[in-house]
Design a protein around this motif. Sequence first.
Motif, mmCIF file in Angstrom:
data_model
loop_
_atom_site.group_PDB
_atom_site.id
_atom_site.type_symbol
_atom_site.label_atom_id
_atom_site.label_comp_id
_atom_site.label_asym_id
_atom_site.label_seq_id
_atom_site.Cartn_x
_atom_site.Cartn_y
_atom_site.Cartn_z
ATOM 1 N N SER A 58 63.386 61.654 48.889
ATOM 2 C CA SER A 58 63.708 62.937 49.520
ATOM 3 C C SER A 58 64.965 62.737 50.362
ATOM 4 C CB SER A 58 62.551 63.443 50.380
ATOM 5 O OG SER A 58 62.285 62.553 51.435
ATOM 6 N N VAL A 59 65.790 63.775 50.417
ATOM 7 C CA VAL A 59 67.076 63.709 51.119
ATOM 8 C C VAL A 59 67.062 64.702 52.268
ATOM 9 C CG1 VAL A 59 69.581 63.874 50.874
ATOM 10 C CG2 VAL A 59 68.182 63.171 48.918
ATOM 11 N N VAL A 60 67.443 64.228 53.466
ATOM 12 C CA VAL A 60 67.406 65.067 54.664
ATOM 13 C C VAL A 60 68.719 64.937 55.415
ATOM 14 C CG1 VAL A 60 66.208 65.455 56.852
ATOM 15 C CG2 VAL A 60 64.919 64.667 54.881
ATOM 16 N N VAL A 102 70.019 61.140 55.338
ATOM 17 C CA VAL A 102 68.968 60.127 55.244
ATOM 18 C C VAL A 102 68.219 60.293 53.927
ATOM 19 C CG1 VAL A 102 66.903 59.156 56.319
ATOM 20 C CG2 VAL A 102 68.715 60.129 57.762
ATOM 21 N N LEU A 103 68.099 59.194 53.191
ATOM 22 C CA LEU A 103 67.314 59.168 51.958
ATOM 23 C C LEU A 103 66.039 58.403 52.252
ATOM 24 C CD1 LEU A 103 70.502 59.053 51.083
ATOM 25 C CD2 LEU A 103 69.482 58.978 48.838
ATOM 26 N N ARG A 104 64.897 59.081 52.089
ATOM 27 C CA ARG A 104 63.590 58.461 52.322
ATOM 28 C C ARG A 104 62.878 58.344 50.981
ATOM 29 N NH1 ARG A 104 63.942 61.743 57.101
ATOM 30 N NH2 ARG A 104 63.906 60.374 58.930
ATOM 31 N N SER A 105 62.294 57.173 50.740
ATOM 32 C CA SER A 105 61.560 56.967 49.496
ATOM 33 C C SER A 105 60.083 56.750 49.803
ATOM 34 C CB SER A 105 62.140 55.761 48.740
ATOM 35 O OG SER A 105 62.082 54.600 49.535
ATOM 36 N N ASP A 106 59.274 56.753 48.752
ATOM 37 C CA ASP A 106 57.828 56.599 48.953
ATOM 38 C C ASP A 106 57.443 55.171 49.355
ATOM 39 O OD1 ASP A 106 58.336 55.493 46.470
ATOM 40 O OD2 ASP A 106 56.955 56.779 45.375
ATOM 41 N N ARG A 107 58.401 54.271 49.398
ATOM 42 C CA ARG A 107 58.196 52.922 49.931
ATOM 43 C C ARG A 107 59.565 52.373 50.341
ATOM 44 N NH1 ARG A 107 57.612 52.994 44.739
ATOM 45 N NH2 ARG A 107 58.987 51.769 43.428
ATOM 46 N N GLY A 108 59.536 51.382 51.182
ATOM 47 C CA GLY A 108 60.790 50.801 51.645
ATOM 48 C C GLY A 108 61.354 51.563 52.825
ATOM 49 N N LYS A 109 62.410 51.001 53.403
ATOM 50 C CA LYS A 109 62.995 51.643 54.574
ATOM 51 C C LYS A 109 63.973 52.737 54.168
ATOM 52 C CE LYS A 109 66.812 48.556 55.685
ATOM 53 N NZ LYS A 109 67.373 47.713 56.722
ATOM 54 N N PRO A 110 64.152 53.741 55.028
ATOM 55 C CA PRO A 110 65.101 54.818 54.734
ATOM 56 C C PRO A 110 66.536 54.281 54.662
ATOM 57 C CG PRO A 110 63.677 55.408 56.580
ATOM 58 C CD PRO A 110 63.443 53.965 56.285
ATOM 59 N N LYS A 114 76.359 57.509 56.925
ATOM 60 C CA LYS A 114 77.026 58.046 58.108
ATOM 61 C C LYS A 114 78.153 58.960 57.662
ATOM 62 C CE LYS A 114 75.673 54.083 60.746
ATOM 63 N NZ LYS A 114 76.035 52.800 61.290
ATOM 64 N N VAL A 115 78.299 60.098 58.370
ATOM 65 C CA VAL A 115 79.276 61.113 57.985
ATOM 66 C C VAL A 115 80.162 61.452 59.181
ATOM 67 C CG1 VAL A 115 79.588 63.463 57.095
ATOM 68 C CG2 VAL A 115 77.620 62.100 56.342
ATOM 69 N N LEU A 116 81.464 61.469 58.944
ATOM 70 C CA LEU A 116 82.426 61.907 59.955
ATOM 71 C C LEU A 116 83.375 62.898 59.304
ATOM 72 C CD1 LEU A 116 83.657 61.715 62.801
ATOM 73 C CD2 LEU A 116 85.112 59.882 61.918
ATOM 74 N N VAL A 117 83.433 64.099 59.867
ATOM 75 C CA VAL A 117 84.335 65.139 59.379
ATOM 76 C C VAL A 117 85.266 65.504 60.527
ATOM 77 C CG1 VAL A 117 84.478 67.506 58.521
ATOM 78 C CG2 VAL A 117 82.657 66.016 57.724
ATOM 79 N N CYS A 118 86.568 65.509 60.246
ATOM 80 C CA CYS A 118 87.570 65.829 61.267
ATOM 81 C C CYS A 118 88.499 66.911 60.750
ATOM 82 C CB CYS A 118 88.420 64.603 61.598
ATOM 83 S SG CYS A 118 87.508 63.246 62.312
ATOM 84 N N LYS A 119 89.080 67.640 61.690
ATOM 85 C CA LYS A 119 90.146 68.560 61.328
ATOM 86 C C LYS A 119 91.361 67.722 60.939
ATOM 87 C CE LYS A 119 88.512 72.418 64.057
ATOM 88 N NZ LYS A 119 88.777 73.376 65.128
#
Length: 135
Positions: A58-60, A102-110, A114-119
Motif C-alpha cells: 500500500s502507498v501512502v 511511504v510504501l508499506r507491505s504485508d511484511r518487512g519494514k516500510p 523523500k520528496v523535495l519540491v521547490c519553485k
Amino acid sequence: MAKLGSSFSVTRQVKIDESKMEFLLVKPSTIELEVPSGALRTKVIRVVNTDYRSISVSVVSENGWIKVSPTSFVLKPGQSKNLKAVLSITDDKKERKAGKIVLRSDRGKPTEIKVLVCKPGKMPKKEKIKKGGVL
C-alpha cells in the motif's frame, strides 16, 4: 544419493523476524524537482519485489500536494511495477515543500521516498532532506 525423479522439500525450522527486513527495491529513493507555482510534475517510481513470495503493498502520502497511483497492489516474486507520482506547488508563498511517500507491505519494514519540491531557482545546490523537513 537422490534418485532420478524423486522429490524433496526444504522447510525452515528457525523463525525469522521479518519486521526489519526489506523486501522492496524502490527507485528513486529521493525525488527533488523544481515546479513553478500552480504547475504539476509527474515522476515515475519503480517498485520491485525482491522476496521469493508474493507481497501486498500500500502507498501512502500524508501531503496533499503529492498524489500517487496506484495506492495498493500485489507483486509476485521478482515482479516490478511503475507508480505515478504527481507533485505540485499551489499558488502559495512557500518556496520549498518537503514530504515523503511511504510504501508499506504485508511484511518487512516500510520504505520511504523523500520528496523535495521547490519553485524554480530555489533549489540549493547541495540540499539534503531530513525527517520532516529540509536541513
